[in-house]
Design a protein around this motif. Structure first.
Motif, PDB file in Angstrom:
ATOM      1  N   VAL A 195     -19.809 -23.724 -22.944  1.00 39.35           N
ATOM      2  CA  VAL A 195     -18.883 -24.433 -23.746  1.00 39.35           C
ATOM      3  C   VAL A 195     -17.779 -24.847 -22.731  1.00 39.35           C
ATOM      4  O   VAL A 195     -17.129 -25.936 -22.716  1.00 39.35           O
ATOM      5  CB  VAL A 195     -18.113 -23.867 -24.705  1.00 39.35           C
ATOM      6  N   LYS A 196     -17.275 -23.743 -21.953  1.00 37.06           N
ATOM      7  CA  LYS A 196     -16.301 -23.878 -20.911  1.00 37.06           C
ATOM      8  C   LYS A 196     -16.823 -24.577 -19.496  1.00 37.06           C
ATOM      9  O   LYS A 196     -15.780 -24.960 -18.797  1.00 37.06           O
ATOM     10  CB  LYS A 196     -15.725 -22.745 -20.699  1.00 37.06           C
ATOM     11  N   SER A 197     -18.165 -24.596 -19.146  1.00 38.35           N
ATOM     12  CA  SER A 197     -18.528 -24.966 -17.938  1.00 38.35           C
ATOM     13  C   SER A 197     -18.099 -26.540 -17.566  1.00 38.35           C
ATOM     14  O   SER A 197     -18.231 -27.462 -18.549  1.00 38.35           O
ATOM     15  CB  SER A 197     -19.725 -24.751 -17.877  1.00 38.35           C
ATOM     16  N   GLU A 198     -17.764 -26.674 -16.299  1.00 38.54           N
ATOM     17  CA  GLU A 198     -17.167 -28.060 -15.851  1.00 38.54           C
ATOM     18  C   GLU A 198     -18.706 -29.020 -15.861  1.00 38.54           C
ATOM     19  O   GLU A 198     -18.573 -30.225 -15.708  1.00 38.54           O
ATOM     20  CB  GLU A 198     -16.256 -27.843 -14.623  1.00 38.54           C
ATOM     21  N   GLU A 199     -19.707 -28.375 -15.315  1.00 40.97           N
ATOM     22  CA  GLU A 199     -20.922 -29.071 -15.231  1.00 40.97           C
ATOM     23  C   GLU A 199     -21.466 -29.702 -16.433  1.00 40.97           C
ATOM     24  O   GLU A 199     -22.085 -30.571 -16.872  1.00 40.97           O
ATOM     25  CB  GLU A 199     -21.996 -28.253 -15.002  1.00 40.97           C
ATOM     26  N   ILE A 200     -20.931 -29.053 -17.660  1.00 39.92           N
ATOM     27  CA  ILE A 200     -21.245 -29.597 -19.141  1.00 39.92           C
ATOM     28  C   ILE A 200     -20.752 -30.696 -19.413  1.00 39.92           C
ATOM     29  O   ILE A 200     -19.385 -30.640 -19.536  1.00 39.92           O
ATOM     30  CB  ILE A 200     -21.270 -28.489 -20.240  1.00 39.92           C
ATOM     31  N   PHE A 201     -21.226 -31.983 -19.463  1.00 44.80           N
ATOM     32  CA  PHE A 201     -20.385 -33.220 -19.696  1.00 44.80           C
ATOM     33  C   PHE A 201     -20.230 -33.538 -21.153  1.00 44.80           C
ATOM     34  O   PHE A 201     -18.976 -33.836 -21.749  1.00 44.80           O
ATOM     35  CB  PHE A 201     -21.383 -34.444 -19.175  1.00 44.80           C
ATOM     36  N   ARG A 202     -21.143 -32.917 -22.295  1.00 45.18           N
ATOM     37  CA  ARG A 202     -20.897 -33.080 -23.561  1.00 45.18           C
ATOM     38  C   ARG A 202     -21.862 -32.020 -24.103  1.00 45.18           C
ATOM     39  O   ARG A 202     -22.562 -31.237 -23.419  1.00 45.18           O
ATOM     40  CB  ARG A 202     -21.710 -34.260 -24.075  1.00 45.18           C
ATOM     41  N   VAL A 203     -20.937 -31.209 -25.465  1.00 40.85           N
ATOM     42  CA  VAL A 203     -21.627 -30.444 -26.144  1.00 40.85           C
ATOM     43  C   VAL A 203     -21.889 -30.879 -27.408  1.00 40.85           C
ATOM     44  O   VAL A 203     -20.944 -31.391 -28.224  1.00 40.85           O
ATOM     45  CB  VAL A 203     -20.355 -29.333 -26.376  1.00 40.85           C
TER      46      VAL A 203
END
Length: 479
Positions: A55-63
């Protein structure tokens, strides 16, 4: 670089889990890197730490938050893994810089048709997967969101606002509002009062006075440029008039012909000052002759487009009782009084742009968005042919300046006169009742025709005789 997303969902029945895995698989095939606990969470990993990291990762563009009844219930009471994720997601989703990261995906609706969404997501825009028949549309919407490829790309920002916005000489809200009033009356009552129609005409004419050229430069080129720019800035007001004619000619409105005829009878009023002033020159009012000339062509064009041939015939064959503040009585005239040779516009267009016909070039290069070039050229040409058949001299007629800009093969309206059905519909335009009457007129002019009228400036272009487009022998010969 591929977009990376994380899917948050509630473990439930096998059918829902299979749907989520299939969605994730398809996204992977479409270049989206999906993090899903089913294939990303290793044995021995802490489930809650994994969720928080994703949820917090900068690598994750969308949740993607896959929301159904079970997910909604757990999120609202903060139960289990969904409750933990909710506690992690909630502060992030209200962060201005991160709120677009979280996409609610609705899988289920309640008995009232309302989507199952946790309380903290109720006001968020969601993607609806609750209807099987709309799956492909929803999937495309989701994929476009992730890949940042909207179905309707944002247009490029212009470099400057249009002239009619920055030029405050005309209050367009008046004529626009009156058009809306007329349209609303038609929708409610299937009719419109003569008062409302006259109110529009009065407002239009009042606004038209704002284009009077009060300060005309002595320099010829500067005056020509000012005249041309003023014509361009009047275009929005013209569009309101065209819309007005469209309403009149596409609905059964009583006395439409009288409304339009009386409108054009006002043209001579705009040839002189409204109030007593000292010395003045004709150049101050030249723009109005151009405008009324142009408006008549557009009026015929709109009526032809709407196939209101009765109204076209009335406009072309009625007499006009021109209004003139200095003449108590004047002889009524045909529509040809609205035709003018606009000397300053012609000379300016020729000397600066080398145009054969300045008025024709102005019309074609500043067309209304509601009409095609062919519509306007047909109207202009028809005005010429009707006046030509009603006069004894080809030099005492309307001249179709726009004909030069048409295609020689674009004569469908005239070619169709060989059809009996088409002829019966349009014969009133030529003020005749039988094909024999039209044949006699055409044959008479064919026998007396001499030189064709050519454009000026040494041009080799000429205007055809009507019998070149309408063969008298073939009128109404086919069904």
């Amino acid at each position: 670089m591929n977009k990376k997303i994380f899917i948050s969902y509630s473990w439930g029945n096998s059918e829902d889990q299979e749907w989520i895995v299939n969605l994730a698989t398809r996204l992977m095939n479409d270049t989206v890197d999906v993090v899903l606990d089913r294939w990303s969470l290793k044995d021995g990993h802490d489930i809650y730490s994994f969720m928080e990291e994703m949820v917090k990762s900068e690598e994750i563009f969308r949740v993607l938050i896959i929301s159904n009844k079970k997910y909604t219930e757990k999120a609202n009471i903060r139960e289990g893994g969904v409750g933990t994720e909710t506690q992690i997601i909630t502060p992030n989703i209200y962060s201005k810089e991160k709120q677009e990261k979280f996409i609610p995906v609705v899988l289920e609706r309640d008995e009232n048709g309302e989507p199952f969404l946790p309380i903290y997501l109720k006001s968020r825009k969601y993607i609806d997967f609750s209807r099987v028949e709309s799956f492909e549309d929803s999937y495309e919407e989701l994929l476009r969101n992730i890949l940042e490829v909207p179905s309707i790309p944002k247009p490029k920002l212009g470099t400057k606002p249009p002239v009619y916005i920055t030029d405050r000489t005309v209050n367009l809200s008046e004529t626009n509002n009156k058009l809306r009033t007329i349209e609303n009356q038609l929708k409610k009552n299937n009719s419109v009062s003569a008062k409302e129609l006259n109110n529009f005409i009065d407002l239009f004419l009042e606004n038209l006075w704002n284009f009077e050229q009060k300060d005309t430069p002595n320099n010829f080129n500067l005056y020509g440029e000012q005249l041309f720019n003023s014509l361009i800035s009047y275009k929005p007001l013209r569009e309101d008039y065209i819309k007005f004619v469209d309403i009149l000619s596409s609905n059964e409105i009583d006395n439409s012909e009288e409304t339009l005829i009386e409108f054009f009878e006002n043209a001579p009023i705009f040839n002189i000052p409204r109030e007593e002033i000292g010395s003045w020159t004709a150049t101050r009012f030249e723009i109005f002759k151009i405008i009324f000339h142009e408006l008549f062509i557009y009026t015929i064009a709109v009526c032809l487009k709407n196939k209101n041939y009765e109204l076209v015939a009335d406009l072309l064959h009625s007499k006009y009782y021109k209004k003139d503040k200095y003449k108590s009585k004047s002889e009524p005239e045909s529509f040809v009084f609205l035709y003018n040779y606009h000397e300053n516009l012609e000379n300016y267009s020729y000397q600066v742009y080398n145009k054969i016909t300045g008025f024709g070039d102005y019309i074609i290069t500043n067309l209304s968005e509601n009409l095609k070039k062919e519509d306007v050229i047909l109207a202009d040409t028809l005005c010429y042919f009707v006046s030509y058949l009603d006069k004894n001299s080809i030099y005492d007629t309307w001249f179709p300046n726009t004909y030069l800009y048409g295609e020689r093969s674009n004569t469908n309206f005239f070619e169709k006169i060989t059809s009996e059905k088409h002829f019966e519909k349009i014969k009133k335009i030529f003020n005749i009742k039988t094909k024999q009457e039209l044949q006699e007129k055409l044959n008479s002019f064919m026998n007396n025709s001499k030189d064709k009228i050519r454009y000026g400036r040494g041009s080799f272009n000429y205007i055809p005789f009507i019998h070149e487009l309408v063969n008298p022998e073939t009128i109404a010969t086919y069904r």
